[in-house]
Enzyme design. Structure first.
Site, PDB file in Angstrom:
ATOM      1  N   ASP A  13     104.114  47.344 111.285  1.00 22.50           N
ATOM      2  CA  ASP A  13     104.540  48.045 109.968  1.00 22.50           C
ATOM      3  C   ASP A  13     105.958  47.500 109.407  1.00 22.50           C
ATOM      4  OD1 ASP A  13     102.646  49.757 111.304  1.00 22.50           O
ATOM      5  OD2 ASP A  13     104.324  51.176 112.252  1.00 22.50           O
ATOM      6  N   GLU A 194      96.622  54.805 104.867  1.00 21.11           N
ATOM      7  CA  GLU A 194      97.640  54.975 105.268  1.00 21.11           C
ATOM      8  C   GLU A 194      98.651  53.592 104.663  1.00 21.11           C
ATOM      9  OE1 GLU A 194      97.727  55.463 109.543  1.00 21.11           O
ATOM     10  OE2 GLU A 194      97.740  53.154 109.626  1.00 21.11           O
TER      11      GLU A 194
END
Length: 319
Positions: A13, A194
């Site tokens: 991420d 997401e």
């Protein structure tokens, strides 16, 4: 200059922000999911070896944000630093696992590796359900918040929402649904939208996002709106029906996604930052496999002004 991928190992991420001071600031999920790490360097290639690195925040032992610290992002808003992140209550509490909400910490120092990072609390979306992966951007002097959240009336783990912000810690408007998992490539393993990231170019607002399970099926989609449109009207957003970035079996780069955008210091080249694995043989839940590595590559543009992501590459070349 050539940069080899992965740039930073075991950092999922990834979020890289190029500040006006000439430093690249980097934060990402650590394998232990127990803290927020922040580092900086003058050059992208030095992010893996820099000694300018701190732990900005460590999870408490108990409470609503005491476990599974995910996907921090660093933002500079109104001359202050903010890091948004998702966290859950301790898994030892019954039914608490994966009950993530969004939180934010702030730092008033000019250099965010100095001074104090203060916990500023939850960013309440108004939907009392699992949420994660928030990002912010400013447009026409308005601050916007884009995030992923589960909704009881929508199938899947998470959909994408947008709202205007009253301040860096509080929403002004109601959540507006931008995208939900619907295509085959968004629903492999899990129904997921997401990891949104925003890029403003060529008269449009682009939002990239990630979809499906976090194994080799993980891939990226794209939303866009005209820069003069009402960004809180979902009818003004358009969704690409095909993924824009996905696994390269040839290069053995699997599940690329959860990206951010940065650029070269001269501003001439946009860069795509993402994580990926170099194997598919994952034992157990992919979430607990630590080998999602930070990668970077150049982003090109079509004649029509749309981003061209291409396919994952093993190295980055900057002229």
């Amino acid at each position: 200059m050539k940069i080899m991928n992965p740039v930073i190992e075991q950092r999922a991420d990834p979020h890289i922000y190029l500040h006006t001071d000439g430093y690249y600031y980097f934060t990402a999920s650590v394998p232990e999911y127990d803290r927020i790490e922040l580092r900086r360097s003058r050059e992208l290639a030095e992010l893996s070896t820099t000694n300018e690195i701190i732990t900005a925040w460590t999870k408490p032992e108990t409470g609503p944000c005491s476990d599974l610290i995910w996907a921090p992002e660093i933002h500079y808003i109104n001359n202050h630093w903010y890091i948004y992140f998702a966290a859950a209550p301790n898994r030892e509490i019954k039914d608490a696992a994966f009950q993530h909400r969004m939180y934010v910490i702030g730092n008033e120092s000019e250099n965010p590796l100095e001074g104090e990072w203060r916990f500023l609390g939850q960013v309440d979306s108004g939907i009392n359900a699992f949420c994660l992966d928030a990002t912010t951007f400013t447009h026409d002097n308005k601050l916007y918040y884009v995030w992923a959240q589960k909704h009881p009336d929508i199938r899947g783990n998470s959909s994408l929402y947008i709202a205007q912000m009253k301040s860096p810690t509080e929403l002004l408007s109601e959540p507006v649904l931008l995208s939900k998992p619907e295509f085959d490539w968004e629903t492999r393993g899990f129904w997921v939208n997401e990891g949104p990231s925003v890029l403003k170019r060529n008269g449009r607002i682009f939002i990239s996002y990630s979809a499906s399970a976090t194994d080799e099926n993980y891939c990226m989609g794209l939303l866009y709106a005209d820069q003069n449109a009402d960004l809180l009207n979902p009818e003004n957003w358009h969704k690409n029906p095909e993924p824009v970035f996905q696994t390269s079996w040839e290069k053995r780069i699997f599940g690329p996604g959860h990206n951010s955008f940065t650029q070269t210091k001269d501003g001439k080249q946009d860069l795509l930052v993402y994580h990926a694995r170099n194997y598919t043989e994952i034992e157990g839940d992919p979430l607990w496999d630590p080998n999602r590595h930070t990668c970077i590559q150049t982003l090109s543009w079509s004649e029509e002004g749309f981003p061209v992501f291409g396919s994952p590459q093993t190295q980055l070349s900057i002229e």
